[in-house]
Design a protein around this motif. Sequence first.
Motif, PDB file in Angstrom:
ATOM      1  N   LEU A  42      52.607  55.688  44.184  1.00 47.47           N
ATOM      2  CA  LEU A  42      50.454  55.376  44.216  1.00 47.47           C
ATOM      3  C   LEU A  42      50.235  54.786  42.569  1.00 47.47           C
ATOM      4  CD1 LEU A  42      48.107  56.320  45.021  1.00 47.47           C
ATOM      5  CD2 LEU A  42      48.688  58.357  43.474  1.00 47.47           C
ATOM      6  N   VAL A  43      50.724  55.118  41.485  1.00 50.47           N
ATOM      7  CA  VAL A  43      51.190  54.331  40.132  1.00 50.47           C
ATOM      8  C   VAL A  43      50.913  52.677  40.805  1.00 50.47           C
ATOM      9  CG1 VAL A  43      50.378  56.618  39.204  1.00 50.47           C
ATOM     10  CG2 VAL A  43      53.100  55.489  39.086  1.00 50.47           C
ATOM     11  N   ASP A  44      52.027  52.233  41.122  1.00 52.96           N
ATOM     12  CA  ASP A  44      52.900  51.290  40.950  1.00 52.96           C
ATOM     13  C   ASP A  44      52.096  49.892  42.135  1.00 52.96           C
ATOM     14  OD1 ASP A  44      54.690  49.200  40.145  1.00 52.96           O
ATOM     15  OD2 ASP A  44      56.295  49.186  42.020  1.00 52.96           O
ATOM     16  N   ALA A  45      51.503  51.198  43.228  1.00 50.87           N
ATOM     17  CA  ALA A  45      50.444  50.048  44.342  1.00 50.87           C
ATOM     18  C   ALA A  45      49.084  50.108  43.186  1.00 50.87           C
ATOM     19  CB  ALA A  45      50.502  50.981  44.928  1.00 50.87           C
ATOM     20  N   ALA A  46      48.676  50.890  42.263  1.00 54.77           N
ATOM     21  CA  ALA A  46      48.077  50.982  41.288  1.00 54.77           C
ATOM     22  C   ALA A  46      47.916  49.529  41.102  1.00 54.77           C
ATOM     23  CB  ALA A  46      47.468  52.357  41.034  1.00 54.77           C
ATOM     24  N   GLN A  47      48.921  49.817  40.126  1.00 55.50           N
ATOM     25  CA  GLN A  47      48.731  48.434  38.290  1.00 55.50           C
ATOM     26  C   GLN A  47      48.980  47.662  39.176  1.00 55.50           C
ATOM     27  OE1 GLN A  47      51.327  46.944  36.967  1.00 55.50           O
ATOM     28  NE2 GLN A  47      53.099  47.515  39.185  1.00 55.50           N
ATOM     29  N   VAL A  48      49.925  46.976  40.784  1.00 55.89           N
ATOM     30  CA  VAL A  48      50.285  45.945  41.431  1.00 55.89           C
ATOM     31  C   VAL A  48      48.713  45.556  41.578  1.00 55.89           C
ATOM     32  CG1 VAL A  48      51.116  45.882  43.115  1.00 55.89           C
ATOM     33  CG2 VAL A  48      51.464  44.026  41.847  1.00 55.89           C
ATOM     34  N   MET A  49      47.854  46.670  42.218  1.00 61.39           N
ATOM     35  CA  MET A  49      46.929  46.052  42.475  1.00 61.39           C
ATOM     36  C   MET A  49      45.613  44.933  42.292  1.00 61.39           C
ATOM     37  SD  MET A  49      46.548  45.867  46.354  1.00 61.39           S
ATOM     38  CE  MET A  49      45.122  45.818  46.357  1.00 61.39           C
ATOM     39  N   THR A  50      45.265  46.266  40.733  1.00 61.79           N
ATOM     40  CA  THR A  50      44.835  45.396  39.510  1.00 61.79           C
ATOM     41  C   THR A  50      45.223  44.339  38.875  1.00 61.79           C
ATOM     42  OG1 THR A  50      43.805  48.518  39.754  1.00 61.79           O
ATOM     43  CG2 THR A  50      43.268  46.662  37.958  1.00 61.79           C
ATOM     44  N   ILE A  51      46.854  44.612  38.649  1.00 60.92           N
ATOM     45  CA  ILE A  51      46.877  42.875  38.561  1.00 60.92           C
ATOM     46  C   ILE A  51      46.145  41.872  38.989  1.00 60.92           C
ATOM     47  CG2 ILE A  51      48.937  41.354  37.643  1.00 60.92           C
ATOM     48  CD1 ILE A  51      50.032  43.956  36.465  1.00 60.92           C
ATOM     49  N   GLY A  52      46.712  41.985  40.075  1.00 59.16           N
ATOM     50  CA  GLY A  52      45.753  40.633  41.024  1.00 59.16           C
ATOM     51  C   GLY A  52      44.212  40.787  40.713  1.00 59.16           C
ATOM     52  N   LEU A  53      43.815  41.565  40.957  1.00 56.69           N
ATOM     53  CA  LEU A  53      42.034  41.562  40.667  1.00 56.69           C
ATOM     54  C   LEU A  53      42.107  40.806  39.152  1.00 56.69           C
ATOM     55  CD1 LEU A  53      41.276  44.831  41.993  1.00 56.69           C
ATOM     56  CD2 LEU A  53      40.394  42.444  42.429  1.00 56.69           C
ATOM     57  N   LEU A  54      42.781  40.901  37.635  1.00 54.85           N
ATOM     58  CA  LEU A  54      42.728  40.208  36.643  1.00 54.85           C
ATOM     59  C   LEU A  54      42.751  39.097  36.970  1.00 54.85           C
ATOM     60  CD1 LEU A  54      43.593  43.263  34.413  1.00 54.85           C
ATOM     61  CD2 LEU A  54      40.820  42.396  34.298  1.00 54.85           C
TER      62      LEU A  54
ATOM     63  N   SER B 194      48.169  42.481  46.719  1.00 52.36           N
ATOM     64  CA  SER B 194      47.768  42.300  44.881  1.00 52.36           C
ATOM     65  C   SER B 194      48.105  40.638  45.096  1.00 52.36           C
ATOM     66  CB  SER B 194      48.969  42.545  44.868  1.00 52.36           C
ATOM     67  OG  SER B 194      48.493  41.924  43.060  1.00 52.36           O
ATOM     68  N   GLN B 195      48.584  39.797  46.063  1.00 48.50           N
ATOM     69  CA  GLN B 195      48.068  38.072  45.927  1.00 48.50           C
ATOM     70  C   GLN B 195      47.192  37.909  46.664  1.00 48.50           C
ATOM     71  OE1 GLN B 195      52.388  37.840  47.432  1.00 48.50           O
ATOM     72  NE2 GLN B 195      53.493  37.851  46.311  1.00 48.50           N
ATOM     73  N   ALA B 196      47.282  38.491  47.907  1.00 50.50           N
ATOM     74  CA  ALA B 196      46.133  37.892  48.491  1.00 50.50           C
ATOM     75  C   ALA B 196      44.630  38.139  48.123  1.00 50.50           C
ATOM     76  CB  ALA B 196      45.835  38.922  50.565  1.00 50.50           C
ATOM     77  N   VAL B 197      44.522  39.559  46.971  1.00 50.09           N
ATOM     78  CA  VAL B 197      43.099  39.364  46.295  1.00 50.09           C
ATOM     79  C   VAL B 197      43.252  38.910  44.857  1.00 50.09           C
ATOM     80  CG1 VAL B 197      44.039  41.559  44.790  1.00 50.09           C
ATOM     81  CG2 VAL B 197      41.813  41.436  45.501  1.00 50.09           C
ATOM     82  N   THR B 198      44.204  37.667  44.626  1.00 49.85           N
ATOM     83  CA  THR B 198      44.243  37.475  43.841  1.00 49.85           C
ATOM     84  C   THR B 198      43.211  36.072  44.200  1.00 49.85           C
ATOM     85  OG1 THR B 198      45.828  37.970  42.465  1.00 49.85           O
ATOM     86  CG2 THR B 198      45.391  35.723  42.302  1.00 49.85           C
ATOM     87  N   VAL B 199      43.664  35.590  45.250  1.00 53.28           N
ATOM     88  CA  VAL B 199      42.652  34.310  45.594  1.00 53.28           C
ATOM     89  C   VAL B 199      41.161  34.547  46.204  1.00 53.28           C
ATOM     90  CG1 VAL B 199      42.685  33.209  48.179  1.00 53.28           C
ATOM     91  CG2 VAL B 199      45.180  33.379  46.641  1.00 53.28           C
ATOM     92  N   ARG B 200      41.310  35.819  46.522  1.00 46.66           N
ATOM     93  CA  ARG B 200      39.940  36.269  47.083  1.00 46.66           C
ATOM     94  C   ARG B 200      39.022  36.432  45.344  1.00 46.66           C
ATOM     95  NH1 ARG B 200      37.623  34.615  51.360  1.00 46.66           N
ATOM     96  NH2 ARG B 200      36.189  36.199  50.631  1.00 46.66           N
ATOM     97  N   ALA B 201      40.034  37.020  44.490  1.00 44.95           N
ATOM     98  CA  ALA B 201      39.362  37.728  43.854  1.00 44.95           C
ATOM     99  C   ALA B 201      38.194  36.066  42.954  1.00 44.95           C
ATOM    100  CB  ALA B 201      39.667  38.257  42.774  1.00 44.95           C
ATOM    101  N   GLY B 202      39.440  35.254  42.778  1.00 45.28           N
ATOM    102  CA  GLY B 202      39.388  33.552  42.266  1.00 45.28           C
ATOM    103  C   GLY B 202      38.590  32.978  43.347  1.00 45.28           C
TER     104      GLY B 202
END
Length: 460
Positions: free
Chosen positions: A379-391, A300-308
């Motif tokens: 499953l749901v915990d991973a989905a929410q933290v990954m999407t938070i990272g994207l947002l 999630s931390q990595a995808v925040t940077v990539r999305a940024g």
Amino acid sequence: MGDITGPVGAPGFGAKGHMRALMVLGLPLIGSNLAQNLIQFVDVLMLGWYDVTALAAVSIATPYWFTLFLLGAGFAWAVAPLVAAAVEAGDGVAARRITRMGLWLSVAAGCIFVPAFWWSAPVLLWLGQTEEIAGLAQDYLRIAGWGLFPALFAITLRSFLSALELAGIILWVSLAAAVLNVGLNWVLIFGNLGFPEMGIEGAALASVSLHVASGLGLAVYAAKRCAEYDLFTRFWRFDGQIAAQVAKLGLPMGITTVAETLLFSASAVMMGWIGEVWLAAHGIALQLASLTFMVHLGLSQAVTVRAGRAYGRRDEAGLRLGGLVALALSGAMVALTMALFLGVPGALMSVFVDPADPLRDAIIAAGVTLLAIAALFQLVDAAQVMTIGLLRGVQDTTVPLVIAIVSYWVLGIPASWLLAFPAGMGAPGIWLGMVVGLGAAAVALSVRFWWGTGRLGTVL
């Protein structure tokens, strides 16, 4: 509202390119998260060897310290997506200004929170702790509280370096800190090598020393490796416009994380109402779930940077493809975790329970039940933290904060109580309630991201 219309896919990666970039950035972040978990584990273990009362006090003091740390860390976390977007847009001056103001706000947060550490005993007494435990915890916090400054300083620099995709140093500093922690605890808690025996205060001093060393290590690296940014030149100059930007993005990030943390704290309180066996099983099962969650947190931390970066270059196609790749990687880890939790739950639980404990069989049996629910929980915990990272990568944090509070506190905690007690499901009902809260967050956050990025090339 940020328009990201532009040349589709420019400069663009294919799915393999996105996966490679995420793994190069994400693996060091995952490793550093695991190292931080190891530090906390060692602290508990060594204080447990020293004195049971000291262990109980630090078990209360650590969540207290960590809650205030999370509130302040939002400003540091905001640095990652803001710097990533600035760098991708070719604006190195903005990257420097953002990082400096992240450091400024982190120091300001530390100044605000220090009194809460210094006079923590009355708060802990109000929360139902005994005078002895509250007093010892306050002794710990009066020292450990000063570690908030270097800890937030280090997190800010970690965000800056992550945004530049220089995550390797973060892993090495975290691993060095984990090794240093063992030595400092051994010397300061127990009074070895000629040092006085300091007990719980020694653990606090070791913690502060660790944060200082980590902050200095990252600062030296950033100053030399990223000299072109001049991070620490004229550091005293305040930039109100940029500070407001960092605060606007970062404060909701900190509160969102605290809201989720308190969901788990509330679950532990309710589990305590049920009984010792279920509380012990809950602690072990949650420790196992937290360990595997570090993988998703790092991604999630990595995808925040990539999305940024995609946001900074106005690359909508790259943003969405990168998001899909990140979710696929996280999903693969979820599948592996589910197989472990459902396939060998007894073996996993038994590692944490003393063979001589008369409650061993009961704790393992209870834990097997909770790990079955934890498979769905992951499953749901991973989905929410990954999407938070994207947002966070597209600098959207205010609406996700509202979603988090409603999901965790309006839906999750009441669902846990209703399922556990009025519905008579007991401890499994508490975990199912957490699934409800995290699942609601995952769905709402996913709609927020995917619907928003699909509307005429605009991001929320």
